[in-house]
Scaffold this motif. Structure first.
Motif, PDB file in Angstrom:
ATOM      1  N   GLU A 204      -1.361  -3.217 -22.125  1.00  0.00           N
ATOM      2  CA  GLU A 204      -1.078  -3.860 -20.847  1.00  0.00           C
ATOM      3  C   GLU A 204      -2.100  -3.431 -19.793  1.00  0.00           C
ATOM      4  OE1 GLU A 204       1.105  -2.129 -22.607  1.00  0.00           O
ATOM      5  OE2 GLU A 204       2.374  -3.727 -23.392  1.00  0.00           O
ATOM      6  N   PRO A 205      -2.252  -4.216 -18.729  1.00  0.00           N
ATOM      7  CA  PRO A 205      -3.135  -3.809 -17.625  1.00  0.00           C
ATOM      8  C   PRO A 205      -2.619  -2.518 -16.980  1.00  0.00           C
ATOM      9  CG  PRO A 205      -2.433  -6.113 -17.378  1.00  0.00           C
ATOM     10  CD  PRO A 205      -1.640  -5.531 -18.509  1.00  0.00           C
ATOM     11  N   PRO A 206      -3.518  -1.727 -16.386  1.00  0.00           N
ATOM     12  CA  PRO A 206      -3.115  -0.433 -15.810  1.00  0.00           C
ATOM     13  C   PRO A 206      -1.956  -0.515 -14.819  1.00  0.00           C
ATOM     14  CG  PRO A 206      -5.489  -0.591 -15.897  1.00  0.00           C
ATOM     15  CD  PRO A 206      -4.963  -1.935 -16.293  1.00  0.00           C
ATOM     16  N   GLU A 207      -1.916  -1.530 -13.965  1.00  0.00           N
ATOM     17  CA  GLU A 207      -0.811  -1.616 -12.998  1.00  0.00           C
ATOM     18  C   GLU A 207       0.519  -1.809 -13.712  1.00  0.00           C
ATOM     19  OE1 GLU A 207       0.761  -4.256  -9.260  1.00  0.00           O
ATOM     20  OE2 GLU A 207      -1.392  -3.854  -9.377  1.00  0.00           O
ATOM     21  N   THR A 208       0.525  -2.636 -14.746  1.00  0.00           N
ATOM     22  CA  THR A 208       1.747  -2.840 -15.535  1.00  0.00           C
ATOM     23  C   THR A 208       2.140  -1.544 -16.233  1.00  0.00           C
ATOM     24  OG1 THR A 208       1.197  -5.166 -15.866  1.00  0.00           O
ATOM     25  CG2 THR A 208       2.798  -4.205 -17.386  1.00  0.00           C
ATOM     26  N   LYS A 209       1.153  -0.849 -16.796  1.00  0.00           N
ATOM     27  CA  LYS A 209       1.426   0.438 -17.451  1.00  0.00           C
ATOM     28  C   LYS A 209       2.051   1.427 -16.470  1.00  0.00           C
ATOM     29  CE  LYS A 209      -2.119   0.647 -21.019  1.00  0.00           C
ATOM     30  NZ  LYS A 209      -3.233   1.414 -21.547  1.00  0.00           N
ATOM     31  N   LEU A 210       1.460   1.514 -15.276  1.00  0.00           N
ATOM     32  CA  LEU A 210       1.972   2.478 -14.299  1.00  0.00           C
ATOM     33  C   LEU A 210       3.401   2.122 -13.894  1.00  0.00           C
ATOM     34  CD1 LEU A 210       1.462   4.995 -12.646  1.00  0.00           C
ATOM     35  CD2 LEU A 210       0.431   3.561 -10.880  1.00  0.00           C
ATOM     36  N   ARG A 211       3.628   0.850 -13.648  1.00  0.00           N
ATOM     37  CA  ARG A 211       4.980   0.394 -13.289  1.00  0.00           C
ATOM     38  C   ARG A 211       5.959   0.706 -14.435  1.00  0.00           C
ATOM     39  NH1 ARG A 211       6.872  -2.860  -9.368  1.00  0.00           N
ATOM     40  NH2 ARG A 211       4.798  -3.462  -8.666  1.00  0.00           N
ATOM     41  N   ASP A 212       5.569   0.348 -15.658  1.00  0.00           N
ATOM     42  CA  ASP A 212       6.440   0.567 -16.822  1.00  0.00           C
ATOM     43  C   ASP A 212       6.656   2.056 -17.088  1.00  0.00           C
ATOM     44  OD1 ASP A 212       6.544  -2.176 -17.094  1.00  0.00           O
ATOM     45  OD2 ASP A 212       5.252  -2.249 -18.879  1.00  0.00           O
ATOM     46  N   TRP A 213       5.605   2.857 -16.900  1.00  0.00           N
ATOM     47  CA  TRP A 213       5.701   4.289 -17.163  1.00  0.00           C
ATOM     48  C   TRP A 213       6.680   4.946 -16.186  1.00  0.00           C
ATOM     49  CZ3 TRP A 213       5.139   9.107 -15.159  1.00  0.00           C
ATOM     50  CH2 TRP A 213       4.926  10.167 -16.046  1.00  0.00           C
ATOM     51  N   LEU A 214       6.526   4.657 -14.905  1.00  0.00           N
ATOM     52  CA  LEU A 214       7.429   5.249 -13.907  1.00  0.00           C
ATOM     53  C   LEU A 214       8.865   4.755 -14.098  1.00  0.00           C
ATOM     54  CD1 LEU A 214       5.058   5.160 -10.826  1.00  0.00           C
ATOM     55  CD2 LEU A 214       5.925   7.216 -11.974  1.00  0.00           C
ATOM     56  N   ALA A 215       9.019   3.467 -14.405  1.00  0.00           N
ATOM     57  CA  ALA A 215      10.363   2.931 -14.670  1.00  0.00           C
ATOM     58  C   ALA A 215      10.940   3.557 -15.936  1.00  0.00           C
ATOM     59  CB  ALA A 215      10.308   1.407 -14.799  1.00  0.00           C
TER      60      ALA A 215
ATOM     61  N   PHE B   9      13.338  10.345  -8.480  1.00  0.00           N
ATOM     62  CA  PHE B   9      13.785   9.500  -9.579  1.00  0.00           C
ATOM     63  C   PHE B   9      13.590  10.139 -10.956  1.00  0.00           C
ATOM     64  CE2 PHE B   9      12.249   7.022  -5.965  1.00  0.00           C
ATOM     65  CZ  PHE B   9      13.444   6.434  -5.576  1.00  0.00           C
ATOM     66  N   HIS B  10      13.143  11.393 -10.985  1.00  0.00           N
ATOM     67  CA  HIS B  10      13.015  12.048 -12.298  1.00  0.00           C
ATOM     68  C   HIS B  10      13.307  13.539 -12.287  1.00  0.00           C
ATOM     69  CE1 HIS B  10       9.003  13.525 -11.185  1.00  0.00           C
ATOM     70  NE2 HIS B  10       8.720  12.295 -10.794  1.00  0.00           N
TER      71      HIS B  10
ATOM     72  N   ALA C  85      15.745   1.504  -3.980  1.00  0.00           N
ATOM     73  CA  ALA C  85      14.935   2.602  -3.447  1.00  0.00           C
ATOM     74  C   ALA C  85      13.776   2.903  -4.391  1.00  0.00           C
ATOM     75  CB  ALA C  85      15.800   3.846  -3.246  1.00  0.00           C
ATOM     76  N   PHE C  86      14.048   2.903  -5.697  1.00  0.00           N
ATOM     77  CA  PHE C  86      12.996   3.142  -6.684  1.00  0.00           C
ATOM     78  C   PHE C  86      11.917   2.055  -6.596  1.00  0.00           C
ATOM     79  CE2 PHE C  86      11.287   2.223 -10.943  1.00  0.00           C
ATOM     80  CZ  PHE C  86      10.548   3.385 -11.124  1.00  0.00           C
ATOM     81  N   THR C  87      12.338   0.804  -6.530  1.00  0.00           N
ATOM     82  CA  THR C  87      11.385  -0.302  -6.456  1.00  0.00           C
ATOM     83  C   THR C  87      10.527  -0.203  -5.201  1.00  0.00           C
ATOM     84  OG1 THR C  87      12.852  -1.728  -7.731  1.00  0.00           O
ATOM     85  CG2 THR C  87      11.177  -2.822  -6.404  1.00  0.00           C
ATOM     86  N   ALA C  88      11.121   0.176  -4.083  1.00  0.00           N
ATOM     87  CA  ALA C  88      10.370   0.313  -2.828  1.00  0.00           C
ATOM     88  C   ALA C  88       9.311   1.404  -2.940  1.00  0.00           C
ATOM     89  CB  ALA C  88      11.328   0.607  -1.674  1.00  0.00           C
ATOM     90  N   VAL C  89       9.659   2.549  -3.523  1.00  0.00           N
ATOM     91  CA  VAL C  89       8.694   3.638  -3.695  1.00  0.00           C
ATOM     92  C   VAL C  89       7.610   3.222  -4.683  1.00  0.00           C
ATOM     93  CG1 VAL C  89       8.402   6.004  -4.567  1.00  0.00           C
ATOM     94  CG2 VAL C  89      10.301   5.459  -3.033  1.00  0.00           C
ATOM     95  N   LEU C  90       8.003   2.565  -5.754  1.00  0.00           N
ATOM     96  CA  LEU C  90       7.044   2.105  -6.750  1.00  0.00           C
ATOM     97  C   LEU C  90       6.052   1.107  -6.143  1.00  0.00           C
ATOM     98  CD1 LEU C  90       6.076   2.082  -9.651  1.00  0.00           C
ATOM     99  CD2 LEU C  90       7.900   0.473 -10.200  1.00  0.00           C
TER     100      LEU C  90
END
Length: 196
Positions: A79-90, A164-165, A181-186
């Motif tokens: 996946e593209p880096p932004e998707t990876k970062l979003r998926d990784w944090l989620a 969140f972790h 709140a998680f989505t806003a920080v992300l």
């Protein structure tokens, strides 16, 4: 002819230790309890783990490594880096929520063990921030992210999302509005890394 028992391995000992911890908690679980659950003497357990502290450290590492291994698959994905970062944090948040919510007694036990095993926790955090560094570095290389120091940015992202972790916030993870709140920080984190 009687069936031969499976050989005693460190993995079997760690599985039994986790069950004993679930049943008795960190304060009451003993190596004797683990040995009893395996049908062996406590001396046999000590042949694999020299001390109770070593056994508790190994079971803590095993518990933490489950999260790291799941997240590493995201890092190596296509996946593209932004998707990876979003998926990784989620994925990190989801893993922590499940650990706390699916088995609260075991989560509480591991919270005690984590406090006892700071070197194991430090190694876990180093692994997680290394994974984040890889994603951010990939994003910089692709021209999607800007960061003069991906490792420093990774640590900042990790710290910024700690609510969140980090297990000290576990009581917050089931509260209404936590996903928003998680989505806003992300979203804020990603905006800070983007080049545009």
């Amino acid at each position: 002819m009687a069936a031969t028992a499976a050989p005693l391995t460190p993995e079997r000992i760690l599985e039994a230790t986790e069950e004993v911890l679930r049943r008795h908690g960190a304060a009451k679980a003993t190596v004797v309890d683990v040995a009893r659950a395996l049908g062996v003497s406590h001396g046999t357990v000590y042949r694999h783990f020299r001390t109770k502290a070593e056994l508790r450290g190994a079971v803590t590492r095993r518990w933490l490594d489950r999260t790291s291994q799941t997240l590493s698959a995201i890092v190596t994905g296509t996946e593209p880096p932004e998707t990876k970062l979003r998926d990784w944090l989620a994925g990190l948040f989801d893993a922590k929520q499940h650990k706390a919510g699916d088995d609260p007694e075991l989560f509480a036990t591991y919270s005690v063990l984590v406090d006892e095993n700071s070197d194991v926790v430090d190694a876990h955090i180093a692994d997680l921030t290394s994974q984040l560094t890889s994603i951010i570095h990939e994003g910089v290389e692709a021209g999607d992210f800007t960061s003069p120091d991906p490792a420093l940015s990774a640590r900042a992202v990790f710290d910024a999302t700690s609510r969140f972790h980090d297990p000290c916030y576990a009581s917050h993870w089931s509260r209404p509005g936590i996903e928003d709140a998680f989505t806003a920080v992300l979203d804020l984190t990603l905006r800070g890394l983007r080049t545009d």
